[in-house]
Write an enzyme that holds these catalytic residues in place. Structure first.
Site, PDB file in Angstrom:
ATOM      1  N   ASP A  97       0.820  -1.161   0.148  1.00 35.60           N
ATOM      2  CA  ASP A  97       0.085  -0.061   0.107  1.00 35.60           C
ATOM      3  C   ASP A  97       0.981   1.148   0.062  1.00 35.60           C
ATOM      4  OD1 ASP A  97      -2.194   1.643   0.479  1.00 35.60           O
ATOM      5  OD2 ASP A  97      -1.630   1.823   2.644  1.00 35.60           O
ATOM      6  N   ASP A 153       0.278   5.191   0.955  1.00 35.56           N
ATOM      7  CA  ASP A 153       0.094   6.017   2.228  1.00 35.56           C
ATOM      8  C   ASP A 153      -0.005   5.320   3.381  1.00 35.56           C
ATOM      9  OD1 ASP A 153      -0.947   9.103   1.407  1.00 35.56           O
ATOM     10  OD2 ASP A 153      -1.183   7.490  -0.204  1.00 35.56           O
ATOM     11  N   ASP A 178      -1.444  -1.333   5.771  1.00 36.72           N
ATOM     12  CA  ASP A 178      -1.803  -0.991   7.066  1.00 36.72           C
ATOM     13  C   ASP A 178      -3.546  -0.563   7.402  1.00 36.72           C
ATOM     14  OD1 ASP A 178      -1.813   1.574   5.455  1.00 36.72           O
ATOM     15  OD2 ASP A 178      -1.863   2.945   6.901  1.00 36.72           O
TER      16      ASP A 178
END
Length: 226
Positions: free
Chosen positions: A8, A10, A167
């Site tokens: 991922d 950000d 995240d």
């Protein structure tokens, strides 16, 4: 066999919150609004501009003036893209190791191409990132399997040998739906009140540097069982 790693963007590959926070702080001042705890913004980064602005301005996305507020935010972000963004500690070394091992890596993000592509370039990763899949390039974004499968196809790898690191719960869901192993990045922008222990990821890491030994162990175990 381990054949690739997807990240991922950000909160997993890049720490972008300071860019967002500086823009939000300026906008709050201009609108006569009180300051906001950076931790609240951090917990909303994964939900994009809508999540961050709803939290910062205590507004609903259907409220009068919200669309104009969001357009202002996005334009400022485009103008200041990457000014304060950095790879998370340990990421640069991890990517060096992946390149040295000839393990292709890429990014699957819910950040639009207009921001993701120039940001990756600005971070000096454009020539190394072997695939970058954004939501405007697919019919269904994460947590659907489509963007992860598209990234694997562009890498020319079997999803079963890929590891997807993220995240947010939707990263883990997307990876599992696509048939990859999944790693929860606990150092990232975990949404407030969310417990990654409930995500049922294959593995979890407290920092980016912890991914390499796990990948090495996974590779060694797979080789032993061949």
């Amino acid at each position: 066999m381990l054949n690739s790693v997807l990240f991922d963007l950000d909160g997993t590959l890049l720490d972008t919150v300071d860019d967002f926070m500086s823009i939000i702080e300026a906008m709050l001042r201009e609108h006569g609004r009180p300051e906001i705890d950076a931790r609240l913004v951090r917990s909303q980064v994964s939900d994009g501009s809508i999540g961050m602005l709803c939290t910062a301005f205590a507004m609903r996305p259907d409220a009068d003036g919200f669309d104009a507020l969001r357009e202002d935010f996005l334009q400022r972000y485009a103008d200041q893209l990457g000014n304060q963004t950095r790879p998370f500690p340990g990421i640069s070394e991890l990517l060096d190791w992946l390149d040295a091992q000839d393990l292709p890596w890429g990014v699957v993000t819910n950040k639009m191409s207009r921001f993701s592509i120039p940001l990756i370039e600005r971070m000096g990763l454009g020539q190394r990132c072997r695939t970058l899949v954004c939501p405007d390039q697919v019919t269904h974004g994460k947590p659907h399997a489509e963007p992860v499968l598209k990234a694997c196809a562009e890498l020319g790898v079997d999803p079963a040998g890929c590891v997807f690191v993220g995240d947010h719960l939707r990263d883990i869901q997307a990876g599992k739906a696509a048939g990859t192993a999944t790693v929860a990045a606990l150092y990232g922008y975990i949404p407030a009140g969310d417990d990654p222990a409930n995500w049922n990821a294959t593995h979890s890491i407290n920092n980016a540097a912890a991914l390499r030994p796990w990948l090495e162990q996974r590779r060694a175990t797979e080789t032993t069982h061949v």
